[in-house]
Design a protein around this motif. Structure first.
Motif, PDB file in Angstrom:
ATOM      1  N   HIS A  11      23.957   8.115  29.090  1.00  0.00           N
ATOM      2  CA  HIS A  11      24.776   8.402  29.906  1.00  0.00           C
ATOM      3  C   HIS A  11      26.170   9.191  29.391  1.00  0.00           C
ATOM      4  O   HIS A  11      26.773   9.954  30.371  1.00  0.00           O
ATOM      5  N   GLU A  12      26.548   8.637  28.366  1.00  0.00           N
ATOM      6  CA  GLU A  12      28.005   9.372  27.854  1.00  0.00           C
ATOM      7  C   GLU A  12      27.668  10.801  27.531  1.00  0.00           C
ATOM      8  O   GLU A  12      28.549  11.618  27.708  1.00  0.00           O
ATOM      9  N   PHE A  15      27.838  12.666  31.002  1.00  0.00           N
ATOM     10  CA  PHE A  15      28.999  12.447  31.806  1.00  0.00           C
ATOM     11  C   PHE A  15      30.445  12.682  30.987  1.00  0.00           C
ATOM     12  O   PHE A  15      31.472  12.489  31.674  1.00  0.00           O
ATOM     13  N   GLN A  16      30.379  13.034  29.767  1.00  0.00           N
ATOM     14  CA  GLN A  16      31.537  13.151  29.039  1.00  0.00           C
ATOM     15  C   GLN A  16      32.163  14.770  29.376  1.00  0.00           C
ATOM     16  O   GLN A  16      33.381  15.021  28.891  1.00  0.00           O
ATOM     17  N   GLY A  20      31.223  14.204  34.601  1.00  0.00           N
ATOM     18  CA  GLY A  20      32.183  13.240  34.566  1.00  0.00           C
ATOM     19  C   GLY A  20      33.399  13.540  35.478  1.00  0.00           C
ATOM     20  O   GLY A  20      33.816  12.822  36.229  1.00  0.00           O
ATOM     21  N   GLN A  21      33.711  15.063  35.172  1.00  0.00           N
ATOM     22  CA  GLN A  21      34.907  15.381  36.174  1.00  0.00           C
ATOM     23  C   GLN A  21      34.600  15.491  37.817  1.00  0.00           C
ATOM     24  O   GLN A  21      35.439  15.172  38.555  1.00  0.00           O
ATOM     25  N   PRO A  24      33.997  11.332  39.062  1.00  0.00           N
ATOM     26  CA  PRO A  24      34.812  10.145  38.198  1.00  0.00           C
ATOM     27  C   PRO A  24      34.207   8.955  38.521  1.00  0.00           C
ATOM     28  O   PRO A  24      34.615   7.884  37.393  1.00  0.00           O
ATOM     29  N   HIS A  26      31.242   7.891  38.208  1.00  0.00           N
ATOM     30  CA  HIS A  26      29.587   7.750  37.604  1.00  0.00           C
ATOM     31  C   HIS A  26      29.347   6.055  37.141  1.00  0.00           C
ATOM     32  O   HIS A  26      28.310   5.698  36.915  1.00  0.00           O
ATOM     33  N   GLN A  32      26.715   1.304  35.231  1.00  0.00           N
ATOM     34  CA  GLN A  32      26.565   2.607  35.656  1.00  0.00           C
ATOM     35  C   GLN A  32      26.064   2.540  37.214  1.00  0.00           C
ATOM     36  O   GLN A  32      25.636   1.620  37.743  1.00  0.00           O
TER      37      GLN A  32
END
Length: 466
Positions: A11-12, A15-16, A20-21, A24, A26, A32
């Motif tokens: 996940h990270e 969405f890092q 993720g932007q 936001p 997520h 999750q």
């Protein structure tokens, strides 16, 4: 069992960066919401969803016009549950086609549309941007995303709305509003705002809590008059809003501006008719009485093709549970203004299951049992009471397809609900969510993809039913 492709990323890792932007939220409610996986559909399924969803949208718009023109206020108030303060504005015949999201169950009997979110649908950035990111991460040339038309459809929709309002004398900047501190709503609203800007219009974002209304005069944001407003705020909430300081009935004052032609809303107020779940029962009632409509209005409402669409893609839905109870048919009880599964119960149709009884031993109400077991706060109980005390409609229950996805908490076996965005009358995107038998706000978003190179045998092999 629906095929799900798990991406080889955490996940990270997904969405890092850009994902993720763009999304936001997520993660929501401490877990999750978006998962690094893809829900696989076949080309034939997407093509049928396109044809069916656009046809159902046409049915909704046609029935909306029929109700606006022929049904009395008492029908709007009692059968549709429309607040009396909304009725006159809801009767205003605006341009049809807006930003809507239908919810579909794909089962052994074929796809069935179980709801239509016509007032304030969300899930837009997930479908319009995150889907592309996740499909690209799969690095599989045999799959594509089905939602490539989202942005184009949104821009076209705003052009149609704003040209209509310009002809009514409403022009100038378009203000977009939502609760400023609600990240999901604000992200959805600002996404639409940017598409409107791309369509060539001047735009502003104004948090809902900063708007000011002068009854009989105008709506303002920091002294700037607003003539055109997109609002991600449900009309059934708005009509009851009151300024505790001044005593002004905010909703009533705003709707008066709409009726006087001083303010253009998007989606237009008429969409509240279709948002009411009573509308689904109204469609089915008109379908069953189609041969009688000439006696009432001088013409037959549905032609043969429309009758076929209703019988094939919609479900028997009534204002009473009696048709299901008498025949022991499983059904769903839904509150008129239920959202995110709130106010929904699954019932077996047996005579021992008293209408409205909260039977906690009932095997279909797993989600409700789970929610109560977690310990509800006073606010939770107040929200639950709000939805449970609303009038209900009753819809035939159809089984949902199962899907297993990998989450940070391990494998999760849930049920697939396929959201289909229809914007301006055309299919624009697909929003798959995997959750409980009643899809709530704890469901997972698992982006849609289409596996192109699939023959009939391959499709049968991966699409099997439990």
């Amino acid at each position: 069992m629906r095929q799900v492709v798990q991406l080889p990323f955490s996940h990270e890792e997904v969405f890092q960066g850009e994902a993720g932007q763009q999304i936001p939220y997520h993660r929501m409610y401490g877990k999750q919401y978006c998962v690094p996986a893809l829900t696989v559909y076949s080309p034939s399924e997407i093509q049928e969803l396109r044809t069916a969803a656009e046809a159902v949208d046409g049915i909704y718009c046609k029935v909306m016009r029929f109700i606006q023109q022929y049904m009395p206020d008492s029908f709007l108030e009692h059968q549709l549950g429309i607040h009396p303060g909304l009725i006159s504005a809801a009767r205003m015949e605006m341009v049809t086609g807006g930003i809507t999201r239908q919810d579909w169950i794909i089962g052994e009997a074929g796809p069935k549309c179980i709801e239509n979110n016509t007032d304030t649908p969300t899930g837009i950035p997930e479908v319009a941007t995150l889907e592309d990111i996740l499909v690209a991460l799969a690095e599989d040339t045999t799959i594509t995303g089905p939602s490539a038309e989202m942005d184009t459809r949104i821009r076209q929709c705003f052009r149609i709305w704003l040209e209509f309002y310009a002809n009514q004398g409403l022009q100038g900047p378009v203000t977009f509003t939502s609760f400023g501190e609600h990240v999901e709503d604000r992200t959805n609203t600002e996404y639409l705002m940017r598409r409107c800007q791309e369509a060539g219009y001047e735009v502003f974002y104004a948090p809902l809590e900063e708007l000011e209304i002068v009854p009989g005069e105008a709506l303002y944001h920091k002294g700037r008059e607003i003539n055109l407003l997109y609002r991600l705020y449900p009309l059934e909430y708005l009509i009851d809003d009151r300024d505790e300081t001044t005593g002004v009935d905010i909703g009533a004052a705003l709707l008066e501006l709409v009726r006087e032609g001083r303010l253009g809303l998007m989606n237009p107020v008429q969409h509240v008719l279709m948002q009411s779940k009573g509308f689904m029962a109204a469609i089915w009632s008109l379908y069953e009485r189609n041969e009688q409509t000439p006696e009432y209005c001088g013409f037959t409402l549905f032609d043969e093709a429309e009758m076929d669409v209703i019988s094939r893609y919609l479900l028997p839905t009534y204002f009473s549970a009696e048709p299901f109870e008498l025949n022991a048919i499983p059904y769903v009880s839904k509150s008129y203004w239920g959202r995110e599964g709130r106010g929904t119960l699954l019932l077996d149709g047996g005579t021992n299951n008293a209408l409205g009884k909260k039977d906690m031993e009932h095997p279909l109400n797993e989600a409700l049992e789970s929610n109560l077991a977690t310990g509800a706060t006073d606010e939770d109980e107040e929200i639950t009471a709000y939805y449970e005390n609303q009038p209900k409609i009753y819809q035939q229950l159809v089984p949902m397809e199962q899907a297993v996805i990998e989450t940070e908490d391990g494998a999760y076996s849930g049920y697939l609900l396929t959201g289909v965005f229809v914007i301006g009358g055309r299919l624009a995107g697909v929003l798959p969510r995997v959750g409980e038998k009643v899809t709530g706000d704890m469901a997972y978003y698992c982006a849609a993809t289409v596996r192109e190179r699939m023959n009939d045998e391959e499709e049968k092999e991966w699409k099997t039913w439990d």
